[in-house]
Motif scaffolding. Structure first.
Motif, PDB file in Angstrom:
ATOM      1  N   ALA A 208       0.419  -1.321  -0.468  1.00  0.00           N
ATOM      2  CA  ALA A 208      -0.280  -0.138  -0.236  1.00  0.00           C
ATOM      3  C   ALA A 208       0.569   1.301   0.147  1.00  0.00           C
ATOM      4  O   ALA A 208       0.440   2.445  -0.646  1.00  0.00           O
ATOM      5  CB  ALA A 208      -0.985   0.061   1.509  1.00  0.00           C
ATOM      6  N   ASP A 209       1.997   0.958   0.086  1.00  0.00           N
ATOM      7  CA  ASP A 209       2.906   2.172   0.399  1.00  0.00           C
ATOM      8  C   ASP A 209       3.927   2.192  -0.759  1.00  0.00           C
ATOM      9  O   ASP A 209       4.803   3.123  -0.696  1.00  0.00           O
ATOM     10  CB  ASP A 209       3.669   2.090   1.916  1.00  0.00           C
ATOM     11  N   TRP A 210       2.948   1.955  -1.700  1.00  0.00           N
ATOM     12  CA  TRP A 210       4.546   1.801  -2.701  1.00  0.00           C
ATOM     13  C   TRP A 210       4.551   3.272  -3.750  1.00  0.00           C
ATOM     14  O   TRP A 210       5.963   3.668  -4.276  1.00  0.00           O
ATOM     15  CB  TRP A 210       3.892   1.090  -4.330  1.00  0.00           C
ATOM     16  N   ALA A 211       3.892   3.995  -3.513  1.00  0.00           N
ATOM     17  CA  ALA A 211       4.374   5.588  -3.775  1.00  0.00           C
ATOM     18  C   ALA A 211       4.432   6.475  -3.317  1.00  0.00           C
ATOM     19  O   ALA A 211       4.840   7.687  -3.255  1.00  0.00           O
ATOM     20  CB  ALA A 211       2.503   5.955  -4.969  1.00  0.00           C
ATOM     21  N   ARG A 212       4.763   5.634  -2.147  1.00  0.00           N
ATOM     22  CA  ARG A 212       5.802   6.811  -0.627  1.00  0.00           C
ATOM     23  C   ARG A 212       7.244   6.399  -0.336  1.00  0.00           C
ATOM     24  O   ARG A 212       8.343   6.906   0.027  1.00  0.00           O
ATOM     25  CB  ARG A 212       4.896   6.934   0.440  1.00  0.00           C
ATOM     26  N   VAL A 213       7.032   5.321  -1.530  1.00  0.00           N
ATOM     27  CA  VAL A 213       8.632   4.589  -0.333  1.00  0.00           C
ATOM     28  C   VAL A 213       9.939   4.526  -1.556  1.00  0.00           C
ATOM     29  O   VAL A 213       9.760   4.299  -2.544  1.00  0.00           O
ATOM     30  CB  VAL A 213       8.984   2.818  -0.526  1.00  0.00           C
ATOM     31  N   PRO A 214      10.867   6.046  -1.445  1.00  0.00           N
ATOM     32  CA  PRO A 214      12.013   6.263  -2.375  1.00  0.00           C
ATOM     33  C   PRO A 214      11.927   4.867  -3.134  1.00  0.00           C
ATOM     34  O   PRO A 214      12.147   3.754  -2.679  1.00  0.00           O
ATOM     35  CB  PRO A 214      13.172   6.268  -1.761  1.00  0.00           C
ATOM     36  N   THR A 215      11.780   5.009  -4.769  1.00  0.00           N
ATOM     37  CA  THR A 215      12.262   3.834  -5.619  1.00  0.00           C
ATOM     38  C   THR A 215      13.046   3.888  -6.860  1.00  0.00           C
ATOM     39  O   THR A 215      13.148   5.109  -7.174  1.00  0.00           O
ATOM     40  CB  THR A 215      10.471   3.466  -5.865  1.00  0.00           C
ATOM     41  N   LEU A 287       5.007   3.867 -12.400  1.00  0.00           N
ATOM     42  CA  LEU A 287       6.047   4.121 -12.000  1.00  0.00           C
ATOM     43  C   LEU A 287       7.255   4.311 -11.878  1.00  0.00           C
ATOM     44  O   LEU A 287       7.706   4.952 -11.080  1.00  0.00           O
ATOM     45  CB  LEU A 287       6.123   2.826 -12.015  1.00  0.00           C
ATOM     46  N   MET A 288       7.310   5.415 -12.992  1.00  0.00           N
ATOM     47  CA  MET A 288       8.442   6.284 -13.960  1.00  0.00           C
ATOM     48  C   MET A 288       7.877   7.281 -12.621  1.00  0.00           C
ATOM     49  O   MET A 288       9.157   7.749 -12.538  1.00  0.00           O
ATOM     50  CB  MET A 288       8.167   6.220 -15.179  1.00  0.00           C
TER      51      MET A 288
END
Length: 403
Positions: A208-215, A287-288
């Protein structure tokens, strides 16, 4: 009323579909052209996802892919299937994009039938016939057979001129990938339902945190990197994942066993590395947009990521897109673990270095390439001075062969 010109658009891979989608839309929105889309089937599922995302109908599927096929076998099936469609449709022109085997086969099939062909994203060169393989050969071999060259940059135009392509049949249009990207980014920004769908799908894959974790987003699948190249890329990711435990490393893994086997062996089980299936265009753009850094051996990603303000490390020895390196949006590392690690660490820890790459000017166009391509085709059929209504626009030496 003048009859519409019949245009056949051949495409087979996901990148071809993305980059030709704006052109198909422009052709089908024009009163001058009738556009038929023929899929060759090189990336069947990923291709269909792109077609659905951009809402264009596919009129036929040649379904050429076979398990463990050779390049020669693929080329032969493409040549036969494309020639059949040329015979059936009798188009006024065909269009291809990029540097795939579809481009080579379609150009040769059109040459045999004296049908003019337009090449979108023409003129890309590394200068090394083996890198990328077989793409550099595909595009160089197709070039003499092309009637209209749609070069994405001045550098691509110059490369064509050095190969004695007549200046009159080259148009610098920008790259249609920027058109496609802008369309998709605007669509996601405007439609809450699309954003909710993306969030639901990526949450299931990444949390659920996919958009908040530095990726850090990774793509690595080029044929010339099979073997040691993929091993080097995976070793670099493993080192970076250990060095940056608060970052998430997301790798949509190509299903080819030459990629999948190495990636699963070297990266499977690492706690902050997520190996996921290849994503549709919509999810990949999301994602990008939310990534901090992109590591890739792809071509189009070198153009897309800088448009979103994301620095790119290109894990190849050569690039046919040197404009990005010159502009400072991309950096060439090769498939070399120490170099990948060195530059990634610098960008993830040095704010000044990161900002310089993230804010560099993207040299790949203004998002209006498709309009320029269709307008150039319109002038071609109007019989402008640059092209002849009685020939496919072939280079002079080849015209001697078909007299």
């Amino acid at each position: 009323m003048t009859a519409k010109r019949n245009i056949l658009v051949f495409m087979g891979t996901r990148p071809e579909a993305v980059k030709l989608a704006p052109v198909v839309a422009a052709l089908r929105g024009s009163s001058d052209f009738h556009c038929t889309v023929v899929a060759t089937g090189q990336h069947k599922e990923m291709f269909r996802q792109v077609a659905d995302t951009f809402g264009f109908a596919v009129d036929a599927d040649l379904d050429v892919m076979r398990p463990n096929q050779t390049l020669a076998g693929l080329t032969a099936r493409l040549l036969h299937g494309i020639d059949g469609w040329l015979e059936t449709a009798q188009p006024d022109m065909a269009l291809v994009q990029g540097d795939t085997t579809t481009v080579l086969a379609a150009s040769l099939a059109c040459f045999y039938r004296r049908i003019p062909i337009g090449h979108v994203e023409a003129g890309l060169r590394t200068g090394n016939i083996w890198s990328p393989f077989p793409e550099e050969a595909n595009r160089k071999l197709a070039t003499p057979l092309v009637a209209l060259h749609f070069a994405p940059t001045e550098g691509a135009r110059d490369a064509l001129l050095r190969e004695a392509v007549p200046e009159e049949i080259i148009s610098v249009t920008g790259n249609t990938v920027i058109d496609a990207l802008r369309i998709e980014v605007a669509r996601q920004a405007a439609d809450p339902a699309i954003r909710a769908c993306i969030d639901n799908e990526l949450s299931q894959l990444l949390g659920a945190d996919w958009a908040r974790v530095p990726t850090v987003l990774i793509t690595g699948h080029r044929r010339e990197n099979f073997g040691d190249g993929i091993e080097q890329i995976c070793r670099a990711i493993a080192i970076l994942a250990e060095r940056f435990p608060d970052h998430r490393f997301v790798y949509p893994v190509h299903p080819n066993p030459n990629v999948l086997t190495h990636v699963n062996r070297l990266l499977g089980g690492l706690p902050n590395v997520r190996l996921i299936a290849p994503q549709g265009y919509r999810n990949f753009v999301a994602l990008m947009a939310r990534s901090k850094l992109v590591l890739t051996d792809s071509g189009g990603v070198q153009e897309e990521a800088p448009s979103l303000g994301k620095p790119v490390l290109v894990m190849r020895d050569t690039t046919e897109r040197p404009e990005g390196v010159t502009a400072g949006t991309a950096l060439l590392t090769g498939p070399n673990a120490p170099a990948i690690v060195e530059h990634a660490v610098r960008l993830l820890t040095d704010e000044t270095a990161y900002r310089l790459m993230a804010t560099a000017r993207n040299p790949y166009g203004d998002g209006h390439a498709a309009e320029q391509i269709v307008e150039r085709m319109r002038r071609y059929f109007a019989g402008d001075a640059a092209t002849s209504a009685t020939s496919p626009g072939l280079q002079p030496a080849l015209m001697e062969l078909v007299k």
